[in-house]
Enzyme design. Sequence first.
Site, PDB file in Angstrom:
ATOM      1  N   CYS A 114       0.808  -1.224   0.000  1.00 21.81           N
ATOM      2  CA  CYS A 114       0.000   0.000   0.000  1.00 21.81           C
ATOM      3  C   CYS A 114       0.841   1.273   0.000  1.00 21.81           C
ATOM      4  CB  CYS A 114      -0.948  -0.004   1.192  1.00 21.81           C
ATOM      5  SG  CYS A 114      -1.982  -1.492   1.278  1.00 21.81           S
ATOM      6  N   HIS A 254      -3.841   6.921   2.630  1.00 22.85           N
ATOM      7  CA  HIS A 254      -4.168   5.602   2.100  1.00 22.85           C
ATOM      8  C   HIS A 254      -5.518   5.164   2.655  1.00 22.85           C
ATOM      9  CE1 HIS A 254      -4.201   1.381   1.361  1.00 22.85           C
ATOM     10  NE2 HIS A 254      -3.794   1.035   2.569  1.00 22.85           N
ATOM     11  N   ASN A 284     -10.168  -0.831   0.130  1.00 22.50           N
ATOM     12  CA  ASN A 284      -8.719  -0.659   0.136  1.00 22.50           C
ATOM     13  C   ASN A 284      -8.150  -1.162  -1.190  1.00 22.50           C
ATOM     14  OD1 ASN A 284      -5.960  -0.777   0.523  1.00 22.50           O
ATOM     15  ND2 ASN A 284      -6.055  -1.760   2.526  1.00 22.50           N
TER      16      ASN A 284
END
Length: 332
Positions: A114, A254, A284
Amino acid sequence: MNIPIRIAGLGFYVPETVITNEDLTKIIDTSDEWIRTRTGIEKRHVLSGNQTSVEMGVEATKRAIKKSGINVENIDYIIAAASLGTHIYPSCACEIQGIIGASNAVCFDVTAACSGLIYSMGIAKSLINSGMAKNILLVATEALSRCLDWTDRTTCVLFGDGAGAVMLTVSDDGQDDIAAVDLKSFGNLGHYIQMPATGKNCPLAVPNDEEKMFIKMEGKEVYKFVVTKLPIFIEECVEKSGVNLKDIDYLVPHQANMRIIEALEKRLEFNSENVISNIQEYANTSAASIPIALVEAIEKGKMKLPCTAILTGFGAGMTAGTAIVRLREGIV
């Protein structure tokens, strides 16, 4: 030598197939309320049929390049952040290069989960600032729906697929649009988020236990790590940039969990209207989550240009990355 950088174009792409929380109740023991209250997620976009992460990356890339006005033949590097490319090799970056015709680009992938886009941005900043490159394409493309255990409600509800792209070039006005980048790695915490590789030993060797390539995560430990450490990392990067935290217009984190986003908002004393989040729509999307959130917010008028923003993420490794950027009009 410190050649300044201009963020010249942005783009994103998500698959058309949408899976809602209610849809997931058909295959696992969960509920829309259970997912929303714990994560903030309501739906996610996922690849279907023979769609690939490379195809998503190409679509996002085309939009960023078009906005930048840069000819593909003048791209010096393509850096792709991809946890699960279409192939182990060739790299995702090389496959994208071949499709868009960027024949002069050096291509490679970055594996930082990520944090991948910010890691790629740090590499690109060094290359352009030092004079080693003029035009660099960053692509974050993630197909995590294909490495989830769809019987495990603690992980499969969290992720979606998507891609984002950033076109960087040399600035002609002396302003560096990437004021600072700060990267962190904590290999001793790597067990917090893992995705085992698959493979069998040679038949002439001792047999091994083949594992399925599913994401495994210690959610509570990840949460504690992020809410205690990431604000400190962000403050360090802001100080490094020379920009006052109070003068930064937006925080683009994020998109991992709404609770984490709210914790960052509170710790950094940001107004909720200036914290960009679209986790409810996309879940996500790993390295792609920051550019997807960034571009969509600009398109919908949630972010007014020009502005200054914090881009920050964390991921498997454990890794963390923060960038302080200036965003000009016309990049979307």
